[in-house]
Write a protein that holds these residues in place. Structure first.
Motif: not given
Length: 172
Positions: A1-18
């Motif tokens: 998994m490249n870094s932009s995909v993992s960054f997307f998943y991190f941002l998605s989790f952070l967006t939904i959580l917040s």
């Protein structure tokens, strides 16, 4: 998994959580702070989509100006827990029905949507950049842009006229 995909998943989790914390939080100040975090994480999504201008505008306009306005209104209202009226069961049931209906509609729209496959031959690296956005705005959408500016000017003049005090008017 490249870094932009993992960054997307991190941002998605952070967006939904917040976003969930905006709704769940009982303190309105905390809700506003979670909403600011939601806007910043959405700006991260814009950057991943190569739309740097939208990311900057999202941070400046929403996370900056609108959130200051929200905080001002919350502080101005000075809401206290003991003054808050309790919600009866009918209000809670109505909120659950409306929320469930919105969820069903969004889920149905998601199921009917068709996402086209990625075609690298049609990729344009200039989409979302300021120059292409400005060309599109001032070439294809000039009339709506000018009408929106006139509407904002009229609203600003109206706000000044409403806020202007007459001579002899008392200030409370």
């Amino acid at each position: 998994m490249n870094s932009s995909v993992s960054f997307f998943y991190f941002l998605s989790f952070l967006t939904i959580l917040s976003a969930v914390m905006v709704v769940v939080s009982r303190n309105p100040i905390h809700s506003v702070l979670y909403l600011i975090l939601t806007f910043f994480s959405l700006s991260g999504h814009y950057i991943l989509l190569n739309a740097q201008f939208l990311a900057a505008v999202n941070i400046i306009v929403y996370a900056g100006a609108i959130m200051v306005l929200f905080l001002f209104v919350i502080m101005f209202l000075n809401m206290k827990q003991d003054q808050e009226e309790t919600k009866n069961n009918l209000t809670k049931i109505a909120a659950a029905v409306v929320g469930g209906t919105v969820f069903v509609i969004l889920f149905g729209a998601y199921r009917k949507s068709v996402i086209p496959a990625f075609n690298p031959d049609q990729f344009d690296s200039q989409i979302g950049m300021i120059e292409s956005l400005g060309n599109l705005l001032f070439r294809d959408y000039l009339l709506p842009f000018e009408l929106a500016s006139i509407l904002l000017l009229v609203a600003m003049v109206g706000a000044v006229m409403l806020g202007k005090r007459e001579i002899g008017e008392r200030h409370f």
